[in-house]
Write a protein that holds these residues in place. Structure first.
Motif, PDB file in Angstrom:
ATOM      1  N   TRP A 168       8.980  14.618  -7.957  1.00 48.03           N
ATOM      2  CA  TRP A 168       8.462  14.678  -6.606  1.00 48.03           C
ATOM      3  C   TRP A 168       7.634  16.089  -6.379  1.00 48.03           C
ATOM      4  O   TRP A 168       6.633  15.962  -5.343  1.00 48.03           O
ATOM      5  CB  TRP A 168       9.750  14.967  -5.772  1.00 48.03           C
ATOM      6  N   GLU A 169       7.782  17.211  -7.222  1.00 46.44           N
ATOM      7  CA  GLU A 169       6.981  18.114  -7.167  1.00 46.44           C
ATOM      8  C   GLU A 169       5.819  18.050  -7.467  1.00 46.44           C
ATOM      9  O   GLU A 169       4.607  18.614  -6.960  1.00 46.44           O
ATOM     10  CB  GLU A 169       7.691  19.432  -8.007  1.00 46.44           C
ATOM     11  N   GLY A 208      11.992  22.128  -6.204  1.00 53.47           N
ATOM     12  CA  GLY A 208      12.642  21.678  -7.307  1.00 53.47           C
ATOM     13  C   GLY A 208      13.971  22.689  -7.646  1.00 53.47           C
ATOM     14  O   GLY A 208      14.163  23.547  -6.619  1.00 53.47           O
ATOM     15  N   GLU A 209      14.849  22.127  -8.687  1.00 50.57           N
ATOM     16  CA  GLU A 209      16.032  22.679  -8.641  1.00 50.57           C
ATOM     17  C   GLU A 209      15.971  24.087  -9.076  1.00 50.57           C
ATOM     18  O   GLU A 209      16.825  24.872  -8.598  1.00 50.57           O
ATOM     19  CB  GLU A 209      16.675  22.005  -9.703  1.00 50.57           C
ATOM     20  N   ASP A 210      14.987  24.466  -9.920  1.00 49.82           N
ATOM     21  CA  ASP A 210      14.748  26.146 -10.143  1.00 49.82           C
ATOM     22  C   ASP A 210      14.563  26.807  -8.829  1.00 49.82           C
ATOM     23  O   ASP A 210      15.041  27.868  -8.843  1.00 49.82           O
ATOM     24  CB  ASP A 210      13.480  26.127 -11.287  1.00 49.82           C
ATOM     25  N   ARG A 211      13.568  26.411  -8.244  1.00 49.01           N
ATOM     26  CA  ARG A 211      13.193  27.215  -7.037  1.00 49.01           C
ATOM     27  C   ARG A 211      14.543  27.033  -5.976  1.00 49.01           C
ATOM     28  O   ARG A 211      14.517  28.182  -5.305  1.00 49.01           O
ATOM     29  CB  ARG A 211      11.997  26.547  -6.311  1.00 49.01           C
ATOM     30  N   GLN A 212      15.280  26.160  -5.863  1.00 47.04           N
ATOM     31  CA  GLN A 212      16.268  26.121  -4.953  1.00 47.04           C
ATOM     32  C   GLN A 212      17.348  27.059  -5.544  1.00 47.04           C
ATOM     33  O   GLN A 212      17.989  27.848  -4.670  1.00 47.04           O
ATOM     34  CB  GLN A 212      17.011  24.851  -4.757  1.00 47.04           C
ATOM     35  N   GLU A 213      17.606  27.245  -6.768  1.00 49.94           N
ATOM     36  CA  GLU A 213      18.613  28.238  -7.371  1.00 49.94           C
ATOM     37  C   GLU A 213      18.124  29.738  -7.199  1.00 49.94           C
ATOM     38  O   GLU A 213      18.902  30.565  -6.926  1.00 49.94           O
ATOM     39  CB  GLU A 213      18.891  28.033  -8.825  1.00 49.94           C
ATOM     40  N   ASN A 214      16.806  29.798  -7.365  1.00 47.45           N
ATOM     41  CA  ASN A 214      16.315  31.443  -7.089  1.00 47.45           C
ATOM     42  C   ASN A 214      16.113  31.911  -5.748  1.00 47.45           C
ATOM     43  O   ASN A 214      16.224  32.962  -5.540  1.00 47.45           O
ATOM     44  CB  ASN A 214      14.753  31.468  -7.857  1.00 47.45           C
ATOM     45  N   HIS A 215      16.159  30.842  -4.801  1.00 51.56           N
ATOM     46  CA  HIS A 215      16.236  31.143  -3.291  1.00 51.56           C
ATOM     47  C   HIS A 215      17.013  30.668  -2.605  1.00 51.56           C
ATOM     48  O   HIS A 215      16.977  29.364  -2.417  1.00 51.56           O
ATOM     49  CB  HIS A 215      14.718  30.448  -2.841  1.00 51.56           C
ATOM     50  N   LEU A 241       0.624  -1.310   0.070  1.00 53.06           N
ATOM     51  CA  LEU A 241       0.029   0.142  -0.058  1.00 53.06           C
ATOM     52  C   LEU A 241       0.930   1.255  -0.063  1.00 53.06           C
ATOM     53  O   LEU A 241       0.426   2.246  -0.651  1.00 53.06           O
ATOM     54  CB  LEU A 241      -1.004  -0.124   1.116  1.00 53.06           C
ATOM     55  N   PHE A 242       1.819   1.282   0.794  1.00 56.17           N
ATOM     56  CA  PHE A 242       2.923   2.433   0.597  1.00 56.17           C
ATOM     57  C   PHE A 242       3.589   2.565  -0.587  1.00 56.17           C
ATOM     58  O   PHE A 242       3.297   4.050  -1.138  1.00 56.17           O
ATOM     59  CB  PHE A 242       4.061   2.132   1.967  1.00 56.17           C
ATOM     60  N   ILE A 243       3.760   1.772  -1.556  1.00 61.74           N
ATOM     61  CA  ILE A 243       4.332   1.913  -2.705  1.00 61.74           C
ATOM     62  C   ILE A 243       3.245   2.245  -3.710  1.00 61.74           C
ATOM     63  O   ILE A 243       3.616   3.309  -4.470  1.00 61.74           O
ATOM     64  CB  ILE A 243       4.967   0.426  -3.033  1.00 61.74           C
ATOM     65  N   ILE A 244       2.165   1.689  -3.451  1.00 66.82           N
ATOM     66  CA  ILE A 244       1.112   2.198  -4.378  1.00 66.82           C
ATOM     67  C   ILE A 244       0.755   3.796  -4.270  1.00 66.82           C
ATOM     68  O   ILE A 244       0.552   4.438  -5.300  1.00 66.82           O
ATOM     69  CB  ILE A 244      -0.182   1.313  -4.319  1.00 66.82           C
ATOM     70  N   PHE A 245       0.616   4.059  -2.859  1.00 73.75           N
ATOM     71  CA  PHE A 245       0.165   5.404  -2.723  1.00 73.75           C
ATOM     72  C   PHE A 245       1.241   6.521  -2.828  1.00 73.75           C
ATOM     73  O   PHE A 245       1.107   7.553  -2.872  1.00 73.75           O
ATOM     74  CB  PHE A 245      -0.625   5.469  -1.667  1.00 73.75           C
ATOM     75  N   PHE A 246       2.456   6.189  -2.314  1.00 76.06           N
ATOM     76  CA  PHE A 246       3.677   7.168  -2.037  1.00 76.06           C
ATOM     77  C   PHE A 246       4.891   7.148  -2.980  1.00 76.06           C
ATOM     78  O   PHE A 246       5.632   8.049  -3.009  1.00 76.06           O
ATOM     79  CB  PHE A 246       4.024   6.986  -0.503  1.00 76.06           C
ATOM     80  N   LEU A 247       5.019   6.107  -3.767  1.00 73.33           N
ATOM     81  CA  LEU A 247       6.036   6.163  -4.540  1.00 73.33           C
ATOM     82  C   LEU A 247       5.643   6.410  -6.005  1.00 73.33           C
ATOM     83  O   LEU A 247       4.827   5.745  -6.531  1.00 73.33           O
ATOM     84  CB  LEU A 247       6.765   4.673  -4.563  1.00 73.33           C
ATOM     85  N   PRO A 248       6.143   7.568  -6.693  1.00 72.39           N
ATOM     86  CA  PRO A 248       5.650   7.772  -7.938  1.00 72.39           C
ATOM     87  C   PRO A 248       6.523   6.802  -9.063  1.00 72.39           C
ATOM     88  O   PRO A 248       7.549   6.414  -8.759  1.00 72.39           O
ATOM     89  CB  PRO A 248       6.205   9.254  -8.168  1.00 72.39           C
ATOM     90  N   GLU A 249       5.932   6.683 -10.180  1.00 67.93           N
ATOM     91  CA  GLU A 249       6.305   6.031 -11.406  1.00 67.93           C
ATOM     92  C   GLU A 249       7.463   6.621 -11.871  1.00 67.93           C
ATOM     93  O   GLU A 249       7.599   7.901 -12.065  1.00 67.93           O
ATOM     94  CB  GLU A 249       5.356   5.695 -12.378  1.00 67.93           C
ATOM     95  N   THR A 250       8.765   6.083 -12.059  1.00 64.20           N
ATOM     96  CA  THR A 250      10.004   6.708 -12.618  1.00 64.20           C
ATOM     97  C   THR A 250      10.188   5.976 -13.953  1.00 64.20           C
ATOM     98  O   THR A 250      11.364   6.549 -14.461  1.00 64.20           O
ATOM     99  CB  THR A 250      11.183   6.321 -11.375  1.00 64.20           C
ATOM    100  N   LYS A 251       9.639   5.454 -14.517  1.00 63.95           N
ATOM    101  CA  LYS A 251       9.927   4.617 -15.828  1.00 63.95           C
ATOM    102  C   LYS A 251       9.892   5.859 -16.790  1.00 63.95           C
ATOM    103  O   LYS A 251       9.089   6.583 -16.894  1.00 63.95           O
ATOM    104  CB  LYS A 251       8.700   3.648 -16.105  1.00 63.95           C
TER     105      LYS A 251
END
Length: 152
Positions: free
Chosen positions: A132-133, A144-151, A111-121
């Motif tokens: 993840w966003e 995300g990387e863009d927001r981390q670079e700006n802030h 259940l954890f995998i179904i609900f909390f792990l996004p598909e990475t294929k």
């Protein structure tokens, strides 16, 4: 397959050895339990076994992948050690219930995998921030990387 085999082992042990576990088990039933545990092991080899090595290498961003993989594998080894050290004690105290306990955890993990792990294929490794966003749960914790670079 793992869940079904664990439930089947529990049922066989409960029926043939009794709830208190004092009855002897016949050779035929012992072979049945052995076959079910071998099928369980095969199911683990086809599913959770390789995934414990694969998933950490895919879900971490490139800049922390090595550290994340190291921590994930270290935790996996610690958990396997604890499980191996406690299984016989659990079997002695819980009897067939030990297998129900593990079957419950297989259900929780699934259940954890179904609900909390996004598909990475098909997702490039350097684009994991976007996955993840967009996830319904993890988006609250990931910048995300863009927001981390700006802030800074």
């Amino acid at each position: 397959m793992m869940f079904v085999c664990l439930i089947a082992v529990s049922i066989v042990l409960a029926v043939v050895s009794g709830v208190d576990g004092t009855n002897d088990i016949s050779k035929g039933n012992a072979i049945l339990v052995l076959v079910l545990l071998c099928l369980y092991s095969a199911g683990f080899g086809w599913s959770w076994g390789p995934l414990t090595w694969l998933i950490p290498s895919e879900i971490f961003p490139v800049n922390i992948r090595t550290t994340g993989q190291s921590i994930a594998i270290a935790i996996q080894f610690i958990i396997v050690f604890v499980l191996s050290q406690t299984f016989l004690t659990m079997l002695c105290h819980f009897k067939f219930g030990a297998f129900l306990f593990y079957a419950g955890w297989v259900a929780v993990m699934t259940l954890f995998i179904i609900f909390f792990l996004p598909e990475t294929k098909g997702i490039p490794l350097d684009s994991m921030y976007t996955i993840w966003e967009k996830h319904w749960f993890w988006c609250r914790f990931v910048k995300g990387e863009d927001r981390q670079e700006n802030h800074p």
